[in-house]
Design a protein around this motif. Structure first.
Motif, PDB file in Angstrom:
ATOM      1  N   ALA A 237       0.867  -1.179   0.000  1.00 26.38           N
ATOM      2  CA  ALA A 237       0.000   0.000   0.000  1.00 26.38           C
ATOM      3  C   ALA A 237       0.902   1.226   0.000  1.00 26.38           C
ATOM      4  CB  ALA A 237      -0.898  -0.002   1.237  1.00 26.38           C
ATOM      5  N   VAL A 238       0.752   2.071  -1.011  1.00 29.53           N
ATOM      6  CA  VAL A 238       1.583   3.263  -1.164  1.00 29.53           C
ATOM      7  C   VAL A 238       0.731   4.486  -0.834  1.00 29.53           C
ATOM      8  CG1 VAL A 238       3.087   4.557  -2.714  1.00 29.53           C
ATOM      9  CG2 VAL A 238       2.849   2.082  -2.985  1.00 29.53           C
ATOM     10  N   PHE A 239       1.248   5.371   0.026  1.00 32.77           N
ATOM     11  CA  PHE A 239       0.459   6.474   0.560  1.00 32.77           C
ATOM     12  C   PHE A 239       0.857   7.812  -0.056  1.00 32.77           C
ATOM     13  CE2 PHE A 239       1.042   3.307   4.039  1.00 32.77           C
ATOM     14  CZ  PHE A 239      -0.224   2.759   3.947  1.00 32.77           C
ATOM     15  N   LYS A 241      -0.123  12.200  -0.021  1.00 28.68           N
ATOM     16  CA  LYS A 241      -0.790  13.349   0.595  1.00 28.68           C
ATOM     17  C   LYS A 241      -0.575  14.537  -0.318  1.00 28.68           C
ATOM     18  CE  LYS A 241      -2.879  15.349   4.179  1.00 28.68           C
ATOM     19  NZ  LYS A 241      -4.221  14.955   4.647  1.00 28.68           N
ATOM     20  N   GLY A 242      -1.637  14.945  -1.006  1.00 24.18           N
ATOM     21  CA  GLY A 242      -1.486  16.029  -1.966  1.00 24.18           C
ATOM     22  C   GLY A 242      -0.503  15.636  -3.051  1.00 24.18           C
ATOM     23  N   ASP A 243       0.570  16.430  -3.211  1.00 26.82           N
ATOM     24  CA  ASP A 243       1.569  16.191  -4.245  1.00 26.82           C
ATOM     25  C   ASP A 243       2.663  15.222  -3.811  1.00 26.82           C
ATOM     26  OD1 ASP A 243       0.328  17.838  -6.011  1.00 26.82           O
ATOM     27  OD2 ASP A 243       1.570  19.579  -5.597  1.00 26.82           O
ATOM     28  N   GLU A 244       2.620  14.748  -2.600  1.00 20.90           N
ATOM     29  CA  GLU A 244       3.728  13.963  -2.076  1.00 20.90           C
ATOM     30  C   GLU A 244       3.433  12.461  -2.021  1.00 20.90           C
ATOM     31  OE1 GLU A 244       4.889  15.383   1.721  1.00 20.90           O
ATOM     32  OE2 GLU A 244       4.916  17.489   1.115  1.00 20.90           O
ATOM     33  N   CYS A 245       4.422  11.680  -2.398  1.00 21.60           N
ATOM     34  CA  CYS A 245       4.405  10.240  -2.139  1.00 21.60           C
ATOM     35  C   CYS A 245       5.056  10.064  -0.772  1.00 21.60           C
ATOM     36  CB  CYS A 245       5.177   9.485  -3.212  1.00 21.60           C
ATOM     37  SG  CYS A 245       5.304   7.703  -2.902  1.00 21.60           S
ATOM     38  N   LEU A 246       4.285   9.611   0.208  1.00 21.46           N
ATOM     39  CA  LEU A 246       4.764   9.574   1.591  1.00 21.46           C
ATOM     40  C   LEU A 246       5.601   8.354   1.907  1.00 21.46           C
ATOM     41  CD1 LEU A 246       1.473  10.702   3.383  1.00 21.46           C
ATOM     42  CD2 LEU A 246       3.446  12.120   2.745  1.00 21.46           C
ATOM     43  N   GLY A 247       5.239   7.205   1.340  1.00 14.87           N
ATOM     44  CA  GLY A 247       5.926   5.962   1.653  1.00 14.87           C
ATOM     45  C   GLY A 247       4.987   4.791   1.460  1.00 14.87           C
ATOM     46  N   SER A 248       5.338   3.649   2.063  1.00 15.74           N
ATOM     47  CA  SER A 248       4.514   2.471   1.839  1.00 15.74           C
ATOM     48  C   SER A 248       4.695   1.449   2.951  1.00 15.74           C
ATOM     49  CB  SER A 248       4.881   1.804   0.507  1.00 15.74           C
ATOM     50  OG  SER A 248       6.163   1.190   0.614  1.00 15.74           O
TER      51      SER A 248
END
Length: 289
Positions: A237-239, A241-248
């Motif tokens: 699952a890849v997270f 927030k807005g324009d950002e790829c937060l992590g997974s």
């Protein structure tokens, strides 16, 4: 294909200040979001370490696939343009998936079983040959059936008769300890223990609104705003927030399917049980598939 084009074209040197790629910096940390047309790159960046990202530049910047193909055409790289994009297992060529796996894994025969009435519909050579959500080609049946669950102990594969069957839909999962690109969980998640964001678990799928619940061990519960088709353990699952790829985080456990919940409601004659007060226990999770 894009990397083949780059290898055959002279490219100017690019500095970090000149990168058109969206990049947000916090001290020495960077969180990235791939531009439109390169969602698969964003899906792969979620496990990259900060040490690697600090030394990485993205020469394609904000270019889309269509624009890069236009550059290839202008440079007469027609053999590159004619190369089809990979839609299956990478790097092994065009092969039958089942035959390929059975070269390395011993067959483990089992049954196809209807999720609705436990009727045996046919046999297969191994539960590991099937992915949740895929069509199961069952000999002797004309209508399509789809894989909804797998029993790795007994070797049975449970199937349902429609591609939109409720047994394929779930809205809850738990991940492993999350790898945050910025090395730390978002401040809002640490402060409130919950945070709204989006996630995806498959290449090019639409982002799904969800709520993250942070556990003490760094794992998270992911509650989707609406049930999602074909969630499976082992996927990431890849997270966002807005324009950002937060992590997974790797999906370790799944909540009950919509079909299981419906059966429970019918049998008990009452509403679905309320979620547990403790996010560590989670609401009605099924065992690993």
């Amino acid at each position: 294909m894009l990397w083949i084009i780059l290898g055959q074209m002279p490219l100017p040197q690019v500095t970090m200040q000149e990168l058109p790629w969206k990049m947000k910096k916090s001290l020495s940390r960077s969180t990235l979001r791939s531009p439109k047309g390169f969602s698969e790159i964003g899906l792969k960046l979620e496990m990259v370490s900060q040490d690697a990202l600090r030394r990485t530049i993205f020469p394609l910047g904000g270019l889309t696939k269509e624009f890069v193909k236009k550059i290839a055409a202008e440079n007469r790289l027609h053999h590159v343009l004619q190369k089809k994009e990979s839609m299956g297992m990478c790097f092994i060529g065009k092969r039958n998936f089942e035959h390929f796996l059975l070269q390395y894994l011993q067959p483990r025969p089992g049954h196809f079983i209807s999720i609705e009435d436990n009727k045996v519909l046919g046999t297969h050579k191994g539960w590991f040959l099937y992915t949740l959500g895929q069509r199961a080609n069952i000999g002797g049946l004309r209508e399509p059936w789809y894989v909804v669950e797998k029993d790795s102990v007994k070797g049975d594969v449970f199937v349902a008769p429609r591609t939109d069957h409720p047994a394929l839909y779930r809205d809850l999962l738990r991940t492993s300890r999350v790898h945050w690109i910025a090395e730390e969980p978002p401040a809002a998640l640490v402060r409130d223990k919950m945070m709204e964001c989006h996630f995806r678990f498959r290449h090019q799928m639409a982002l799904v609104p969800c709520v993250l619940t942070l556990n003490q061990d760094g794992t998270v519960w992911v509650t989707a705003v609406q049930a999602v088709r074909a969630l499976a353990t082992g996927q990431f699952a890849v997270f966002y927030k807005g324009d950002e790829c937060l992590g997974s985080g790797k999906i370790l456990r799944l909540g009950p399917s919509a079909y299981t919940l419906q059966k429970g409601q019918r049998r008990a004659g009452m509403a679905t049980e309320s979620p547990s007060d403790s996010p560590e226990d989670g609401p009605g999770l099924s065992p690993l598939l």
